[in-house]
Motif scaffolding. Structure first.
Motif, PDB file in Angstrom:
ATOM      1  N   THR A 188       0.813  -1.181  -0.118  1.00  0.00           N
ATOM      2  CA  THR A 188       0.020   0.081   0.077  1.00  0.00           C
ATOM      3  C   THR A 188       0.875   1.149  -0.163  1.00  0.00           C
ATOM      4  OG1 THR A 188      -1.851   0.947   0.840  1.00  0.00           O
ATOM      5  CG2 THR A 188      -0.368   0.107   2.418  1.00  0.00           C
ATOM      6  N   ARG A 189       0.248   2.493   0.009  1.00  0.00           N
ATOM      7  CA  ARG A 189       1.021   3.705  -0.114  1.00  0.00           C
ATOM      8  C   ARG A 189       1.951   4.074   1.016  1.00  0.00           C
ATOM      9  NH1 ARG A 189      -2.773   8.770  -1.041  1.00  0.00           N
ATOM     10  NH2 ARG A 189      -1.803   9.549  -2.886  1.00  0.00           N
TER      11      ARG A 189
ATOM     12  N   ASP B 215       4.916   2.018  -0.206  1.00  0.00           N
ATOM     13  CA  ASP B 215       5.505   2.558  -1.209  1.00  0.00           C
ATOM     14  C   ASP B 215       6.699   3.216  -0.967  1.00  0.00           C
ATOM     15  OD1 ASP B 215       4.509   1.037  -3.568  1.00  0.00           O
ATOM     16  OD2 ASP B 215       3.680   3.022  -4.687  1.00  0.00           O
ATOM     17  N   HIS B 216       6.370   4.287   0.193  1.00  0.00           N
ATOM     18  CA  HIS B 216       7.292   4.880   0.868  1.00  0.00           C
ATOM     19  C   HIS B 216       6.627   5.366   2.178  1.00  0.00           C
ATOM     20  CE1 HIS B 216       4.454   7.959  -0.554  1.00  0.00           C
ATOM     21  NE2 HIS B 216       4.509   7.442  -1.808  1.00  0.00           N
ATOM     22  N   THR B 217       7.876   6.035   3.171  1.00  0.00           N
ATOM     23  CA  THR B 217       7.054   6.448   4.365  1.00  0.00           C
ATOM     24  C   THR B 217       8.005   7.565   4.903  1.00  0.00           C
ATOM     25  OG1 THR B 217       6.718   5.745   6.654  1.00  0.00           O
ATOM     26  CG2 THR B 217       8.640   4.584   5.339  1.00  0.00           C
ATOM     27  N   VAL B 218       7.398   8.278   5.605  1.00  0.00           N
ATOM     28  CA  VAL B 218       8.100   9.424   6.383  1.00  0.00           C
ATOM     29  C   VAL B 218       7.940   8.989   7.878  1.00  0.00           C
ATOM     30  CG1 VAL B 218       7.870  11.361   4.539  1.00  0.00           C
ATOM     31  CG2 VAL B 218       6.199  10.954   6.327  1.00  0.00           C
TER      32      VAL B 218
ATOM     33  N   TRP C 169       9.064   3.226  10.780  1.00  0.00           N
ATOM     34  CA  TRP C 169       8.424   1.917  10.142  1.00  0.00           C
ATOM     35  C   TRP C 169       9.451   1.011   9.961  1.00  0.00           C
ATOM     36  CZ3 TRP C 169       4.417  -0.956   8.878  1.00  0.00           C
ATOM     37  CH2 TRP C 169       4.521  -1.619   7.784  1.00  0.00           C
ATOM     38  N   GLN C 170       9.146  -0.233  10.604  1.00  0.00           N
ATOM     39  CA  GLN C 170      10.418  -1.401  10.840  1.00  0.00           C
ATOM     40  C   GLN C 170       9.960  -2.358   9.789  1.00  0.00           C
ATOM     41  OE1 GLN C 170      12.899  -1.472  13.121  1.00  0.00           O
ATOM     42  NE2 GLN C 170      12.318   0.738  13.267  1.00  0.00           N
ATOM     43  N   GLY C 171       8.658  -2.285   8.871  1.00  0.00           N
ATOM     44  CA  GLY C 171       8.633  -2.973   8.003  1.00  0.00           C
ATOM     45  C   GLY C 171       9.318  -2.822   6.684  1.00  0.00           C
ATOM     46  N   HIS C 172       8.852  -3.491   5.542  1.00  0.00           N
ATOM     47  CA  HIS C 172       9.435  -3.303   4.357  1.00  0.00           C
ATOM     48  C   HIS C 172       9.049  -2.040   3.610  1.00  0.00           C
ATOM     49  CE1 HIS C 172      10.740  -4.428   0.240  1.00  0.00           C
ATOM     50  NE2 HIS C 172      11.534  -5.398   0.919  1.00  0.00           N
ATOM     51  N   VAL C 173       9.893  -1.353   2.572  1.00  0.00           N
ATOM     52  CA  VAL C 173       9.627  -0.273   1.873  1.00  0.00           C
ATOM     53  C   VAL C 173       9.828  -0.878   0.462  1.00  0.00           C
ATOM     54  CG1 VAL C 173       9.650   2.056   1.438  1.00  0.00           C
ATOM     55  CG2 VAL C 173       9.774   1.178   3.920  1.00  0.00           C
ATOM     56  N   GLY C 174       8.924  -0.486  -0.561  1.00  0.00           N
ATOM     57  CA  GLY C 174       9.160  -0.741  -2.006  1.00  0.00           C
ATOM     58  C   GLY C 174       7.928  -1.254  -2.531  1.00  0.00           C
TER      59      GLY C 174
END
Lengths: 278, 153
Positions: free
Chosen positions: A149-150, A177-180, A183-188
């Motif tokens: 998700t976003r 997709d991205h985070t500011v 967040w310890q989870g996956h990004v991509g």
């Protein structure tokens, strides 16, 4: 004798039993029929939902097919009708027509590995399939849910995702997709998770639901892992009006998405999906 | 074969590579580790190495005034951090930070560039392995740019 319940063009009035917020602009409504009548449905099917005085939209079931008295729909407020539906509180009335369309190929999945790829709100139409898979867990091989998700705040069904992860018999990978935010989870992108998922492509069925571009990339990534196009199913979205293949609004090449879909095998879709503006 | 050469041979990024190349590459390599929060590389700095991840996850970030820090990718074991060492002016274009304890093989960029100039077959082999990574990341960036989960998605 004429039976309104058997007529797919005849709406049934139902009431909101519960309403829960599942995201910044996403709400889940639990509905109940008059006299608590059951509405049996297959995972992947949809209802046409009417907000009185405003209009009608197609929305997939997001509840458990084993509980046909609990009609659950998860709705994102994007237009006038969906926004009106998400504002309905407990006790408010709306109308539904359905269940309509094709479901996920649950019997075909028996004995095979199953990979579910969900993007954004696409997790909602896949949730009934997950309930089915887990209710008969021994019938299936490895089950993997890849959900993208976003951003972290837009993750749907958080508590259920955690519960599914804890079961140990369902691999759950969530990416944003991205985070500011911290967040310890996956990004991509979610398609990036496919190559790392463990499944046997020769005996795997893939169920994919999300924005169309994401589904196209996901199908390509699954095919690159060795899945045949005939083993990949997508849930398509088009401008549905009648919901039963009469009006032609949801025509997609030679298909009518409301009648032939929304769940369609990728080998029937692959060429048409690449036609611009279709 | 032992030590770092063995680790490079077993790393998915170099799967199936000619042992002669593994030997050349291992002469430019060393084991390294990063604690959580420590940077593997920082935007604007010289790209003097790249990393083969063996353990732990790394986040790739971009920062801008008034926009905070945006994380746009997570990388994990079996993946690779750093491609800017291949392309002049050899400067990193983002930050890479350890999300947890990270163990990696660090490969010296100048050393490998020099070997690749001397042996174009090695250089071509490296290009064949780096190009798919670059293309995959380009595809991912396009999807992120489309913002497919937005209201219109």
């Amino acid at each position: 004798m004429y039976s309104p319940a058997a007529d797919p063009m005849c709406p049934r009035v139902v009431r909101v039993r519960r309403r829960r917020r599942d995201g910044p602009d996403v709400w889940t409504l639990e509905l109940e029929g008059h006299r608590d009548e059951p509405i049996a449905f297959e995972a992947g099917q949809f209802n046409m939902l009417t907000a009185f005085g405003i209009g009608e939209v197609p929305v997939s079931f997001s509840g458990d097919p084993a509980h046909p008295r609990r009609i659950v729909h998860t709705i994102r407020a994007v237009g006038p009708v969906s926004s009106a539906l998400t504002r309905l509180g407990p006790g408010a009335s709306l109308a539904i027509r359905g269940p309509l369309g094709t479901g996920w190929p649950m019997s075909e999945a028996s004995g095979r590995d199953v990979v579910l790829v969900a993007g954004g709100l696409g997790l909602a139409p896949l949730r009934p399939a997950i309930y089915r898979l887990l209710s008969e867990r021994a019938r299936y091989g490895r089950i993997t849910l890849l959900y993208g998700t976003r951003s972290p705040k837009e993750i749907l069904f958080r508590r259920e995702l955690d519960a599914w992860r804890k079961r140990g018999d369902l691999a759950v990978e969530v990416t944003v997709d991205h985070t500011v935010e911290p967040w310890q989870g996956h990004v991509g992108v979610v398609t990036g998770l496919i190559a790392h998922a463990r499944f046997d492509p020769s005996r795997t069925l893939a169920l994919v639901c999300g924005p169309e571009i994401m589904m196209r990339f996901a199908a390509d990534a699954l095919a690159a892992c060795g899945l045949a196009h005939g083993a990949i199913y997508l849930s398509m979205e088009r401008n549905m009006k009648c919901g039963i293949g009469l009006c032609g609004h949801c025509q997609f090449g030679g298909l009518l998405v409301c009648r032939d879909g929304p769940v369609l095998r990728y080998d029937r879709l692959a060429a048409t999906l690449r036609v611009r503006e279709l | 074969m032992e030590g770092i050469e063995q680790i490079i041979t077993e790393h998915p990024f170099f799967a199936g590579i000619d042992p002669a190349y593994t030997h050349l590459i291992s002469n430019c390599a060393k084991n390294t580790r990063f604690d959580p929060g420590q940077y593997l590389l920082q935007q604007g700095a010289r790209a003097e190495q790249f990393y083969l991840l063996r353990h732990g996850r790394v986040v790739l970030e971009l920062s801008g005034p008034g926009r905070g820090t945006v994380t746009f990718q997570t990388l994990g074991p079996g993946e690779l951090v750093g491609v800017s060492w291949l392309i002049p002016p050899y400067r990193w274009t983002y930050d890479a930070k350890a999300l947890e304890l990270v163990r990696a093989v660090s490969i010296d960029a100048t050393c490998l560039r020099t070997k690749s100039e001397a042996d174009h077959d090695l250089g071509y082999e490296l290009m064949k392995r780096f190009m798919p990574v670059l293309v995959q990341r380009l595809h991912a960036a396009r999807l992120q740019l489309l913002d497919v989960y937005g209201a219109r998605g």
